[in-house]
Design an enzyme around this catalytic site. Structure first.
Site, short mmCIF file in Angstrom:
data_model
loop_
_atom_site.label_atom_id
_atom_site.label_comp_id
_atom_site.label_asym_id
_atom_site.label_seq_id
_atom_site.Cartn_x
_atom_site.Cartn_y
_atom_site.Cartn_z
N HIS A 195 0.86 -1.19 0.00
CA HIS A 195 0.00 0.00 0.00
C HIS A 195 0.90 1.24 0.00
O HIS A 195 1.78 1.37 0.87
CB HIS A 195 -0.87 0.04 1.25
CG HIS A 195 -1.80 -1.13 1.38
ND1 HIS A 195 -3.10 -1.11 0.92
CD2 HIS A 195 -1.62 -2.36 1.92
CE1 HIS A 195 -3.67 -2.27 1.18
NE2 HIS A 195 -2.80 -3.06 1.79
N THR A 253 -3.05 1.72 -4.14
CA THR A 253 -3.40 2.90 -3.35
C THR A 253 -4.88 3.25 -3.52
O THR A 253 -5.49 2.93 -4.54
CB THR A 253 -2.50 4.10 -3.69
OG1 THR A 253 -2.64 5.08 -2.66
CG2 THR A 253 -2.84 4.74 -5.04
N HIS A 299 -8.49 -8.22 -0.13
CA HIS A 299 -8.11 -8.59 1.24
C HIS A 299 -9.20 -9.56 1.72
O HIS A 299 -10.39 -9.25 1.61
CB HIS A 299 -8.09 -7.36 2.14
CG HIS A 299 -6.85 -6.53 1.98
ND1 HIS A 299 -6.51 -5.92 0.81
CD2 HIS A 299 -5.86 -6.23 2.87
CE1 HIS A 299 -5.37 -5.27 0.96
NE2 HIS A 299 -4.95 -5.44 2.20
N GLU A 327 -8.89 -11.51 6.81
CA GLU A 327 -7.88 -10.88 7.68
C GLU A 327 -8.34 -11.02 9.13
O GLU A 327 -7.54 -11.10 10.05
CB GLU A 327 -7.76 -9.40 7.28
CG GLU A 327 -6.45 -8.77 7.67
CD GLU A 327 -6.29 -7.37 7.10
OE1 GLU A 327 -7.15 -6.88 6.33
OE2 GLU A 327 -5.28 -6.72 7.45
N ASP A 330 3.10 -5.56 2.61
CA ASP A 330 1.87 -4.87 3.03
C ASP A 330 2.11 -3.37 3.23
O ASP A 330 1.77 -2.57 2.39
CB ASP A 330 1.29 -5.53 4.29
CG ASP A 330 -0.21 -5.32 4.42
OD1 ASP A 330 -0.84 -4.87 3.45
OD2 ASP A 330 -0.77 -5.63 5.50
P1 IMP Z 1 -3.18 4.06 0.67
O1 IMP Z 1 -4.30 3.25 0.02
O2 IMP Z 1 -2.05 4.32 -0.26
O3 IMP Z 1 -3.71 5.31 1.31
O4 IMP Z 1 -2.54 3.13 1.81
C1 IMP Z 1 -3.05 3.04 3.12
C2 IMP Z 1 -4.41 2.38 3.13
O5 IMP Z 1 -4.30 0.99 2.73
C3 IMP Z 1 -5.06 2.29 4.52
O6 IMP Z 1 -5.74 3.49 4.84
C4 IMP Z 1 -6.00 1.10 4.36
O7 IMP Z 1 -7.20 1.49 3.73
C5 IMP Z 1 -5.24 0.18 3.41
N1 IMP Z 1 -4.50 -0.85 4.16
C6 IMP Z 1 -3.20 -0.84 4.50
N2 IMP Z 1 -2.89 -1.98 5.19
C7 IMP Z 1 -4.01 -2.71 5.26
C8 IMP Z 1 -4.32 -3.98 5.85
O8 IMP Z 1 -3.50 -4.70 6.45
N3 IMP Z 1 -5.62 -4.38 5.73
C9 IMP Z 1 -6.56 -3.66 5.08
N4 IMP Z 1 -6.30 -2.47 4.53
C10 IMP Z 1 -5.04 -2.00 4.62
ZN ZN Z 2 -2.91 -4.95 2.73
#
Ligand code: IMP
Ligand code: ZN
Length: 332
Positions: free
Chosen positions: A18, A97, A191, A194, A271
């Site tokens: 992410h 993202t 996902h 989890e 992750d």
């Molecule tokens: P972004 O999508 O680039 O803003 O990365 C962060 C986002 O990824 C978080 O706000 C979550 O929505 C998602 N995310 C990151 N790690 C996890 C996880 O382990 N489980 C579910 N969603 C995750």
């Molecule tokens: Zn993830």
């Protein structure tokens, strides 16, 4: 070659990263974060995880989100994250993202900033983009999917798939929404399991995504496990993330061992390497330490992972050659 060196120098494939969780402390600093904010973002890495930790984890992303509220910051964040993976000898990266709307940025501008950083990358690394649907933002999922599909039509060489992520305690899986993505030519990774949520997991498995992330609770019910075995869907395994979030008690007890024992498809992933203080090389080392994998097993896993990517046939051939050449050169 020493074992850790092997994990470091192996041309690796990262399929579950992410963007905003992958920012390093140095990158956050360059994006203007204070030391206090950075300590907050990284606090999980030092905490003893409990069952509540996963829920807490979602607050930490706010630090990175506050630092990426305009197109220029999103562009730089993407550039920094790609450079980090490149420096860890990742040859192919699927970055994911969640398109975000802010006061000074639309979702389209957000996506275009990420795409531009990927297009501008002059390093020897192939980068593709997966766009995430945040399950905790239920009000806008339809609209978000429309934007994602439009952007895929504009940047088909970069945007390859959709992801379903966010706090698993909130919201639910909507197969129709993801079918739309699939009908538009997007790959789907979700996902899944989890946390224990058998009803949703069953729906996800019936949908048959191209890959699933985590899969921690697939083993908690015989019926679900049998359903999973029938699908043979590749697992994006995130060892440190699961241990740090407390969904898995320890590395030793991690469910990866069932995948290894049963020769099921999996790939190792980070992750959120920034939040969990890891790298893909470290994840490979951990898998070997706890599950007695040897360098040849890691090379084989990486070769198999090529077929789980959302890359083109030409890119898959290139990656296969890269790995084979590396093996020849390093005599193992
Ligand atoms: P972004 O999508 O680039 O803003 O990365 C962060 C986002 O990824 C978080 O706000 C979550 O929505 C998602 N995310 C990151 N790690 C996890 C996880 O382990 N489980 C579910 N969603 C995750
Ligand atoms: Zn993830």
């Amino acid at each position: 070659m020493e074992f850790e060196q092997f994990c470091n120098f192996l041309p690796k494939i990262e399929l579950h990263a992410h963007l905003n969780g992958s920012l390093s402390a140095t990158s956050l600093q360059k994006l203007g974060c204070s030391n206090e904010e950075i300590s907050e973002y990284q606090k999980l890495a030092e905490l003893q995880a409990t069952e509540k930790t996963l829920n807490e984890c979602f607050k930490l992303f706010k630090v990175a989100h506050n630092a990426t509220k305009n197109p220029q910051a999103v562009y730089l964040a993407t550039k920094y994250v790609i450079e980090d993976f490149y420096n860890d000898n990742v040859a192919y990266l699927e970055l994911r993202t969640t398109p975000r709307e802010e006061e000074n940025m639309s979702r389209v501008e957000y996506i275009e900033s990420v795409v531009k950083a990927i297009e501008d990358c002059d390093k020897k690394i192939i980068v593709k983009l997966l766009l995430s649907i945040d399950r905790s933002n239920n009000l806008k999922v339809e609209e978000n999917m429309e934007v994602i599909i439009k952007m895929k039509e504009k940047y088909p060489h970069v945007i390859k798939g959709v992801d379903f992520s966010g706090n698993p305690y909130v919201g639910g899986f909507n197969p129709k929404l993801f079918q739309k993505a699939r009908d538009s030519g997007l790959f789907v990774t979700l996902h899944c399991a989890e946390i224990k949520n058998d009803k949703e997991v069953e729906e996800i498995l019936k949908f048959r995504p191209d890959r699933i992330g985590h899969g921690t609770f697939l083993l908690s019910n015989d019926h679900i496990w049998k359903l999973y075995l029938d699908t043979n869907i590749p697992l994006e395994c995130c060892l440190t993330s699961n241990v740090a979030c407390g969904t898995t008690k320890s590395y030793k007890e991690h469910h990866l061992q069932e995948w290894i024992k049963n020769s099921l498809p999996f790939t190792l992933c980070t992750d959120d390497k920034g939040v969990f203080g890891t790298t893909l090389s470290k994840e490979l080392v951990l898998a070997c330490q706890y599950f007695s994998l040897k360098p040849t097993d890691l090379w084989d896993m990486t070769l198999k992972t090529i077929s789980y990517t959302f890359a083109s046939d030409e890119e898959k051939t290139f990656l296969t050659t890269t790995l084979q050449d590396w093996k020849m050169k390093n005599h193992f």
